[in-house]
Design an enzyme around this catalytic site. Structure first.
Site, PDB file in Angstrom:
ATOM      1  N   ASP A  22      23.708 -47.491  19.654  1.00 30.63           N
ATOM      2  CA  ASP A  22      23.156 -48.420  20.638  1.00 30.63           C
ATOM      3  C   ASP A  22      24.134 -49.572  20.827  1.00 30.63           C
ATOM      4  OD1 ASP A  22      21.597 -50.027  22.261  1.00 30.63           O
ATOM      5  OD2 ASP A  22      19.993 -50.333  20.803  1.00 30.63           O
ATOM      6  N   GLY A  36      27.399 -51.027  23.736  1.00 34.82           N
ATOM      7  CA  GLY A  36      28.757 -50.655  24.104  1.00 34.82           C
ATOM      8  C   GLY A  36      28.866 -49.242  24.637  1.00 34.82           C
ATOM      9  N   GLY A  81      22.173 -47.616  29.146  1.00 33.58           N
ATOM     10  CA  GLY A  81      21.734 -48.683  30.016  1.00 33.58           C
ATOM     11  C   GLY A  81      22.217 -48.444  31.424  1.00 33.58           C
ATOM     12  N   SER A  91      17.406 -46.957  28.037  1.00 27.41           N
ATOM     13  CA  SER A  91      16.970 -48.319  27.733  1.00 27.41           C
ATOM     14  C   SER A  91      16.255 -48.932  28.927  1.00 27.41           C
ATOM     15  CB  SER A  91      18.175 -49.187  27.359  1.00 27.41           C
ATOM     16  OG  SER A  91      17.774 -50.535  27.219  1.00 27.41           O
ATOM     17  N   GLY A  94      21.216 -57.964  20.906  1.00 24.37           N
ATOM     18  CA  GLY A  94      20.455 -58.615  21.955  1.00 24.37           C
ATOM     19  C   GLY A  94      21.228 -59.212  23.107  1.00 24.37           C
ATOM     20  N   HIS A 115      12.118 -50.761  19.637  1.00 26.30           N
ATOM     21  CA  HIS A 115      13.082 -51.391  18.731  1.00 26.30           C
ATOM     22  C   HIS A 115      12.675 -52.844  18.554  1.00 26.30           C
ATOM     23  CE1 HIS A 115      17.469 -53.092  18.411  1.00 26.30           C
ATOM     24  NE2 HIS A 115      16.795 -53.250  17.290  1.00 26.30           N
ATOM     25  N   ASP A 156      13.359 -52.302  24.007  1.00 30.02           N
ATOM     26  CA  ASP A 156      13.736 -53.402  23.120  1.00 30.02           C
ATOM     27  C   ASP A 156      12.658 -54.481  23.143  1.00 30.02           C
ATOM     28  OD1 ASP A 156      16.406 -52.742  22.095  1.00 30.02           O
ATOM     29  OD2 ASP A 156      17.008 -52.811  24.197  1.00 30.02           O
TER      30      ASP A 156
END
Length: 253
Positions: free
Chosen positions: A212, A214, A234, A43, A178, A100, A69
């Site tokens: 995607d 957590g 991430g 990400s 988000g 995304h 994103d």
């Protein structure tokens, strides 16, 4: 422009004397993904955005897919990424880029065109956008890109069933949309199991199933066991001082 990517910007770069890369991943990138192991989808939101070129150089050898994103501040409570940013990123890597789109339905078609032009290889939209979704998926494919769907945590997994015939990726959010830093919902793994069953029932086990949100050291094995083929990494990747070791661990799950 069916059968090819929709591009307007130059295809070569002149960055610090480096050789140019193509303005897109290889045409067969989806077929050549390493689907026999868990994949890492990095990400870009978690990169050092002030030093993005250096970040991409650092992580690129470990990346299976980049995840960008895009949020309009309405559909999701953030403002991310912009087409000109993605065009710059596209010139730095030949790895596939997954965009995304977390945007309202009234702009989703124009956003698809802009990010296709900027260099996306895969664009995912949200079924929560309503009737425009079928048109959005058709447009993505018409522009020569791969098409995906992302489900918010509260959206029934059954929503994907009428869409899977025209999809290449299905991504399930395991946290509220988000917002960074949330823990994985207890519903996330059962939802992946349900999605995998739907894809199998529809004869579409070729569709990549992604998780995607957590994504932590303790949750990745659970998501993998539930059927995730790729996880959107991430801080677990970008903040790890031993990225090669981290990815070896992930690939072994």
């Amino acid at each position: 422009m069916a059968g090819g990517h929709y591009r307007l910007y130059p295809t070569s770069r002149h960055l610090q004397g480096e050789p140019p890369v193509t303005d897109t991943a290889a045409n067969n990138w989806l077929e050549t993904l390493p689907k026999t192991r868990l994949m890492g989808e990095f990400s870009l939101w978690s990169a050092d955005l002030a030093n993005l070129e250096q970040e991409i150089k650092r992580v690129d050898p470990h990346v299976d897919i980049y995840h960008a994103d895009v949020a309009d501040g309405r559909f999701a409570p953030s403002f991310l990424f912009f087409p000109d940013q993605l065009a710059r990123i596209r010139k730095l890597t030949a790895k596939p880029i997954h965009v995304h789109l977390m945007v309202e339905g009234d702009i989703v078609l124009s956003q698809i065109r802009q990010f296709a032009e900027a260099g996306a290889d895969l664009i995912s939209v949200h079924p929560e956008n309503g009737p425009v979704v079928q048109e959005a998926i058709a447009l993505i494919r018409e522009l020569g890109l791969k098409a995906g769907i992302v489900l918010r945590l509260e959206t029934p997994v059954e929503t994907i069933r009428p869409l899977v015939a025209n999809l290449d990726f299905v991504t399930l959010l395991g946290t509220a949309i988000g917002v960074k830093g949330q823990g994985l919902s207890p519903a996330a793994c059962p939802r992946l199991v349900e999605a995998a069953a739907i894809l199998k029932d529809q004869g579409r086990t070729d569709i990549v199933l992604a998780a995607d949100g957590g994504i932590r050291e303790n949750t990745v094995p659970l998501l993998r066991e539930a059927g995730a083929q790729t996880v959107v990494l991430g801080s677990l990747a970008f903040n790890d001082k031993d990225l090669a070791g981290r990815m070896a661990w992930l690939h072994g799950l």
